[in-house]
Design a protein around this motif. Sequence first.
Motif, mmCIF file in Angstrom:
data_model
loop_
_atom_site.group_PDB
_atom_site.id
_atom_site.type_symbol
_atom_site.label_atom_id
_atom_site.label_comp_id
_atom_site.label_asym_id
_atom_site.label_seq_id
_atom_site.Cartn_x
_atom_site.Cartn_y
_atom_site.Cartn_z
ATOM 1 N N PHE A 26 7.994 3.312 17.999
ATOM 2 C CA PHE A 26 9.260 3.528 18.708
ATOM 3 C C PHE A 26 9.528 5.024 18.890
ATOM 4 C CE2 PHE A 26 11.250 -0.657 16.913
ATOM 5 C CZ PHE A 26 10.507 -1.394 17.822
ATOM 6 N N VAL A 27 9.361 5.769 17.800
ATOM 7 C CA VAL A 27 9.653 7.208 17.838
ATOM 8 C C VAL A 27 8.711 7.939 18.794
ATOM 9 C CG1 VAL A 27 9.700 9.327 16.471
ATOM 10 C CG2 VAL A 27 10.634 7.227 15.519
ATOM 11 N N ASP A 47 0.865 -1.192 0.000
ATOM 12 C CA ASP A 47 0.000 0.000 0.000
ATOM 13 C C ASP A 47 0.898 1.237 0.000
ATOM 14 O OD1 ASP A 47 -1.645 2.150 0.658
ATOM 15 O OD2 ASP A 47 -2.898 0.986 2.013
ATOM 16 N N PHE A 48 1.078 1.844 -1.173
ATOM 17 C CA PHE A 48 2.036 2.950 -1.263
ATOM 18 C C PHE A 48 1.592 4.154 -0.430
ATOM 19 C CE2 PHE A 48 -0.798 4.882 -4.347
ATOM 20 C CZ PHE A 48 -0.512 6.235 -4.273
ATOM 21 N N LYS A 49 0.278 4.366 -0.314
ATOM 22 C CA LYS A 49 -0.198 5.504 0.477
ATOM 23 C C LYS A 49 0.149 5.312 1.952
ATOM 24 C CE LYS A 49 -3.984 6.892 -2.575
ATOM 25 N NZ LYS A 49 -5.456 7.057 -2.712
ATOM 26 N N LEU A 50 -0.054 4.103 2.445
ATOM 27 C CA LEU A 50 0.299 3.812 3.836
ATOM 28 C C LEU A 50 1.808 3.883 4.018
ATOM 29 C CD1 LEU A 50 -0.427 2.908 6.695
ATOM 30 C CD2 LEU A 50 -0.427 0.529 5.866
ATOM 31 N N PHE A 84 6.724 -3.055 9.562
ATOM 32 C CA PHE A 84 8.027 -2.568 10.050
ATOM 33 C C PHE A 84 7.970 -1.065 10.320
ATOM 34 C CE2 PHE A 84 11.863 -0.293 8.549
ATOM 35 C CZ PHE A 84 12.737 -0.629 9.585
ATOM 36 N N LEU A 85 7.429 -0.298 9.384
ATOM 37 C CA LEU A 85 7.356 1.154 9.554
ATOM 38 C C LEU A 85 6.380 1.537 10.663
ATOM 39 C CD1 LEU A 85 7.446 2.321 5.820
ATOM 40 C CD2 LEU A 85 9.302 2.438 7.499
ATOM 41 N N SER A 86 5.297 0.796 10.797
ATOM 42 C CA SER A 86 4.352 1.056 11.896
ATOM 43 C C SER A 86 5.049 0.902 13.242
ATOM 44 C CB SER A 86 3.166 0.086 11.813
ATOM 45 O OG SER A 86 2.419 0.300 10.651
#
Length: 384
Positions: A145-146, A83-86, A138-140
């Motif tokens: 974390f941030v 999902d490129f938007k996500l 992974f990005l979620s």
Amino acid sequence: MEINFVTFTEVVELFVSVIYPQIKRERETPKFNIIFKEDAFNYFEEVKNNPFQKKDVITPDIKDEDIDLLRSFDDSPTIYVKDFKLFFTLLTDIINNTVLLYNDYFVDTKDGRMIAIYILRRIWLRMGITDFNDVELFLSKQLEFVKNRIFFDLKLGKQVFDLECFKVYGLDLVNTTFDESTRALAFTLEDNNGAHTLPTIYYDVARENNLDVCYLYAIQNKGTTIVNKGIQRLLYKLNAGVENLGVHPNQVMALISFLKLLESRGISKIKVSTRQVFSYHYHELLSEKAKKDFEKKWNEEKFKYIKSLSFIDQKEYWREYEFDKKWYLHIVDKMDDIERRKTEKLFDIFYRVMEHLPDLELKNDLDVQLGYLVFEFKKRDVKR
């Protein structure tokens, strides 16, 4: 400095026109393929025809060859984007939340554009084995974390507990974008004779199944180390009666302190990374660059010139030479050592600490395909 954020379209244009071509050239980080679905390429064409514009900011426009590059593949590791938007929304949120994180921890860099370039180029260094087929997950996790602030009260450092005949102080730190994690926790022990620093714990925390879980990536020295001989002698008592003596007591004490702090915050589950896929090749690239830069800068002509100067004028050059040499010795041809410290050595520290903390259990076997060793504190019976 004014806080600046980035937009979705800005991140897309930066990634497609600037960052991905740099990655494919291995300008800093290892190259990879990235597979987008056709709807993503339709959007890239739209941005190409309607470039992002922002006052006082110049972004190279997307070109046909940039899009062609995204359609070409080699034998590098491959990231699949469902999902490129996500995908780009998560990257945008990670960047903007990193801006807020830096602001909260008094880090000078608050320019979203600069942070975006670093994150878009380096965040992939943190990918584990299982992350390539679900990069959105992974990005979620990276976004969690941030945003996490579980040790925010330690950003200026404070005493966290007493132990034996010394006090334990904790300091929560923000890492650089090329480190293994977003956060690090540094411990200092103090007695009446002064301070003693311990190795730093590289960690992150995320929420899973309504519980906070700690991800741990490395235990290593960061910055200047201070040795208190009295405390050092006391720490060697940790070796008494244990079989695994291949781990330094400083590392043992650092991990014990960190686990004790986690327990005090209600965290009982720890996931220890078995491998960050790009780490080894990244340090190969660092090694090659450091060696090339050092040999180019410190050549025979340079040494002849320095020796022609007066003793006083030479001093600054030799100081600079020693600084560069220290980095050279730290990084050149050290890939195997670095990888060992982040894997086998890290596991050994945990196995050793289990001898001191009987409530700490290993919940799975060492299988690198799973991505993590899972440790958990036994649930204690609550007396009523």
